[in-house]
Scaffold this active site. Structure first.
Site, PDB file in Angstrom:
ATOM      1  N   CYS A   1       1.018  -1.231  -0.045  1.00  0.00           N
ATOM      2  CA  CYS A   1      -0.088   0.154   0.076  1.00  0.00           C
ATOM      3  C   CYS A   1       0.743   0.971  -0.026  1.00  0.00           C
ATOM      4  O   CYS A   1       0.334   2.292  -0.285  1.00  0.00           O
ATOM      5  CB  CYS A   1      -1.130   0.183   1.176  1.00  0.00           C
ATOM      6  SG  CYS A   1      -2.050  -1.366   1.173  1.00  0.00           S
ATOM      7  N   HIS A  29      -3.123   7.391   2.304  1.00  0.00           N
ATOM      8  CA  HIS A  29      -3.586   6.128   1.595  1.00  0.00           C
ATOM      9  C   HIS A  29      -4.966   5.846   1.947  1.00  0.00           C
ATOM     10  O   HIS A  29      -5.446   6.142   3.294  1.00  0.00           O
ATOM     11  CB  HIS A  29      -2.455   5.104   2.180  1.00  0.00           C
ATOM     12  CG  HIS A  29      -3.162   3.727   1.841  1.00  0.00           C
ATOM     13  ND1 HIS A  29      -3.435   3.284   0.779  1.00  0.00           N
ATOM     14  CD2 HIS A  29      -3.446   2.474   2.740  1.00  0.00           C
ATOM     15  CE1 HIS A  29      -3.772   1.958   0.729  1.00  0.00           C
ATOM     16  NE2 HIS A  29      -3.897   1.687   1.700  1.00  0.00           N
ATOM     17  N   ASN A  82      -9.904  -0.107  -0.149  1.00  0.00           N
ATOM     18  CA  ASN A  82      -8.499  -0.070  -0.092  1.00  0.00           C
ATOM     19  C   ASN A  82      -8.113  -0.797  -1.573  1.00  0.00           C
ATOM     20  O   ASN A  82      -8.214  -2.055  -1.738  1.00  0.00           O
ATOM     21  CB  ASN A  82      -7.752  -0.854   1.076  1.00  0.00           C
ATOM     22  CG  ASN A  82      -6.353  -0.810   0.930  1.00  0.00           C
ATOM     23  OD1 ASN A  82      -5.826  -0.405   0.000  1.00  0.00           O
ATOM     24  ND2 ASN A  82      -5.946  -1.061   2.320  1.00  0.00           N
TER      25      ASN A  82
HETATM   26  N1  ACO Z   1     -18.331  -8.231   9.245  1.00  0.00           N
HETATM   27  C1  ACO Z   1     -18.874  -8.432  10.272  1.00  0.00           C
HETATM   28  N2  ACO Z   1     -18.160  -8.814  11.429  1.00  0.00           N
HETATM   29  C2  ACO Z   1     -16.902  -8.717  11.284  1.00  0.00           C
HETATM   30  C3  ACO Z   1     -16.179  -8.838   9.990  1.00  0.00           C
HETATM   31  C4  ACO Z   1     -16.948  -8.271   8.971  1.00  0.00           C
HETATM   32  N3  ACO Z   1     -16.642  -7.903   7.681  1.00  0.00           N
HETATM   33  N4  ACO Z   1     -14.931  -8.790  10.112  1.00  0.00           N
HETATM   34  C5  ACO Z   1     -14.763  -9.247  11.572  1.00  0.00           C
HETATM   35  N5  ACO Z   1     -15.906  -9.195  12.003  1.00  0.00           N
HETATM   36  C6  ACO Z   1     -16.137  -9.445  13.362  1.00  0.00           C
HETATM   37  C7  ACO Z   1     -14.836 -10.277  14.056  1.00  0.00           C
HETATM   38  O1  ACO Z   1     -14.829 -11.712  13.700  1.00  0.00           O
HETATM   39  C8  ACO Z   1     -15.004  -9.979  15.473  1.00  0.00           C
HETATM   40  O2  ACO Z   1     -16.366 -10.841  15.993  1.00  0.00           O
HETATM   41  P1  ACO Z   1     -15.923 -11.514  17.272  1.00  0.00           P
HETATM   42  O3  ACO Z   1     -15.674 -10.131  18.579  1.00  0.00           O
HETATM   43  O4  ACO Z   1     -17.022 -12.122  17.716  1.00  0.00           O
HETATM   44  O5  ACO Z   1     -14.497 -12.317  17.396  1.00  0.00           O
HETATM   45  C9  ACO Z   1     -15.567  -8.311  15.428  1.00  0.00           C
HETATM   46  O6  ACO Z   1     -15.971  -8.042  14.331  1.00  0.00           O
HETATM   47  C10 ACO Z   1     -14.408  -7.423  15.876  1.00  0.00           C
HETATM   48  O7  ACO Z   1     -13.299  -7.848  15.173  1.00  0.00           O
HETATM   49  P2  ACO Z   1     -12.158  -6.884  15.049  1.00  0.00           P
HETATM   50  O8  ACO Z   1     -11.208  -7.388  14.217  1.00  0.00           O
HETATM   51  O9  ACO Z   1     -11.669  -6.580  16.452  1.00  0.00           O
HETATM   52  O10 ACO Z   1     -12.864  -5.541  14.390  1.00  0.00           O
HETATM   53  P3  ACO Z   1     -12.161  -4.224  14.410  1.00  0.00           P
HETATM   54  O11 ACO Z   1     -12.929  -3.167  14.776  1.00  0.00           O
HETATM   55  O12 ACO Z   1     -10.797  -4.007  14.518  1.00  0.00           O
HETATM   56  O13 ACO Z   1     -12.120  -3.780  12.691  1.00  0.00           O
HETATM   57  C11 ACO Z   1     -10.699  -4.056  10.827  1.00  0.00           C
HETATM   58  C12 ACO Z   1     -11.421  -4.660  11.908  1.00  0.00           C
HETATM   59  C13 ACO Z   1     -11.916  -2.983  10.169  1.00  0.00           C
HETATM   60  C14 ACO Z   1     -10.141  -4.881   9.881  1.00  0.00           C
HETATM   61  C15 ACO Z   1      -9.732  -2.971  11.432  1.00  0.00           C
HETATM   62  O14 ACO Z   1      -9.099  -3.686  12.388  1.00  0.00           O
HETATM   63  C16 ACO Z   1      -8.848  -2.167  10.562  1.00  0.00           C
HETATM   64  O15 ACO Z   1      -9.358  -1.350   9.697  1.00  0.00           O
HETATM   65  N6  ACO Z   1      -7.720  -2.626  10.565  1.00  0.00           N
HETATM   66  C17 ACO Z   1      -6.946  -1.896   9.596  1.00  0.00           C
HETATM   67  C18 ACO Z   1      -6.469  -2.806   8.548  1.00  0.00           C
HETATM   68  C19 ACO Z   1      -6.489  -2.071   7.280  1.00  0.00           C
HETATM   69  O16 ACO Z   1      -6.901  -1.186   6.880  1.00  0.00           O
HETATM   70  N7  ACO Z   1      -5.819  -3.044   6.339  1.00  0.00           N
HETATM   71  C20 ACO Z   1      -5.412  -2.799   5.011  1.00  0.00           C
HETATM   72  C21 ACO Z   1      -4.138  -2.955   4.403  1.00  0.00           C
HETATM   73  S1  ACO Z   1      -2.967  -2.221   5.246  1.00  0.00           S
HETATM   74  C22 ACO Z   1      -3.241  -0.761   4.980  1.00  0.00           C
HETATM   75  O17 ACO Z   1      -3.660  -0.422   3.789  1.00  0.00           O
HETATM   76  C23 ACO Z   1      -3.030   0.221   6.041  1.00  0.00           C
END
Ligand code: ACO
Length: 295
Positions: free
Chosen positions: A89, A222, A252
């Protein structure tokens, strides 16, 4: 395909839509469309390009590079240098910085810099933790050597000890893929690192130019997640009206995300001559970087 909802995705990421390339489309096809438009906007002919740098994590094939394939698609016959840069990214910032060094040294006059990725091809569509986040896209710029800035400075970083938190570990071996070919991500870990390093590198870029936060007119970050973007803007003391946000429209798109945002704001006429723009990104590696430019 997975147990999810618009509300969950939108509240966590700000993503509303994503673009998925049609079957058979490869990264250089998208790169070609973006390049064609960039070359047209720059008012040059393709054979005036001396260097092509393509940032991509999803190349058309193992080799040759997507940049080489793009050169042929553009009909460039001048034998210009062409290569890919792989910083996920952060790829576009790495590619732009690389091209900038060649122009600064006087070696080349015109560089085509492209960020293009088809992340949809390496996504596990049964993994709701990743499949809702990514889309396909390409963006391109033409850099011209000149006496006026331009790019003020660029700042690139990597900490390879975090390589496992965001990776597609599969590799070609003996005619087979060994290891998973899909994107694996520890979202929480990526989120925390992203917010920290984007703040650090923004400060680094601003200080390197003897500027202060209030000198930054626009942030073109980004486009991974609106919460990361908002946290970055807050640390910079910038209102969201000075931040270019397109993540809602395409999710993304990895290396394509920054040039897509730049292009959309430029075509809307949001930037004024003389304004200072901070572009920054973070991605797998973990890599991160920033680039300051004067419009
Ligand atoms: N729909 C519904 N529920 C979901 C989904 C979904 N798509 N994905 C995960 N969940 C659930 C999980 O299973 C978890 O359930 P549980 O509590 O029963 O185990 C719950 O939601 C919470 O999961 P978390 O991973 O803690 O959710 P979080 O609030 O952290 O959000 C996310 C996840 C959106 C991926 C976040 O961590 C994030 O945005 N991280 C940055 C990652 C990113 O942007 N990466 C891109 C590539 S790198 C870059 O470009 C920077």
């Amino acid at each position: 395909m997975v147990d999810t909802s618009h509300d969950w995705i939108f509240s966590r990421t700000g993503i509303v839509e994503r673009r998925i390339a049609a079957e058979g489309v490869v990264t250089s096809d998208l790169a070609f469309e973006a390049s064609r438009r960039a070359i047209e906007s720059a008012g040059i002919i393709p054979d005036e390009i001396d260097l092509i740098v393509v940032a991509t994590t999803t190349p058309d094939m193992q080799f040759p590079s997507t940049a080489a394939i793009l050169q042929a698609k553009l009909g460039i016959k001048n034998g210009c240098a062409a290569f890919d840069v792989q910083a996920v990214c952060t790829g576009f910032i790495y590619a732009l910085s690389t091209a900038d060094q060649y122009l600064r040294s006087g070696k080349y006059r015109h560089a085509l810099v492209v960020g293009a990725d088809l992340l949809s091809r390496v996504i596990d569509w049964t993994d709701r933790g990743t499949c809702v986040l990514f889309g396909d896209g390409a963006g391109a710029v033409v850099l011209k050597a000149g006496d006026e800035p331009g790019i003020l400075s660029s700042h690139l970083h990597c900490d390879g000890s975090y390589s496992q938190i965001l990776c597609a570990p599969g590799r070609l071996s003996d005619g087979k893929i060994s290891g998973s070919p899909f994107v694996h991500m520890n979202g929480n870990a990526v989120f925390k690192i992203a917010v920290t390093v984007l703040d650090e590198v923004a400060r680094e870029a601003i200080e390197a130019n003897g500027l202060t936060k209030s000198d930054i007119d626009w942030l073109v970050p980004h486009q991974a997640n609106i919460r990361i973007i908002e946290a970055t803007a807050k640390k910079l003391g910038m209102g969201m009206d000075r931040v270019v946000v397109t993540v809602d429209k395409h999710g993304n798109t990895s290396a394509a995300a920054i040039p897509l945002a730049l292009d959309s704001a430029a075509r809307e006429g949001r930037f004024r001559k003389g304004e200072t723009i901070l572009m920054e990104g973070v991605g797998g590696g973990v890599t991160w970087g920033a680039l300051l430019l004067r419009w």
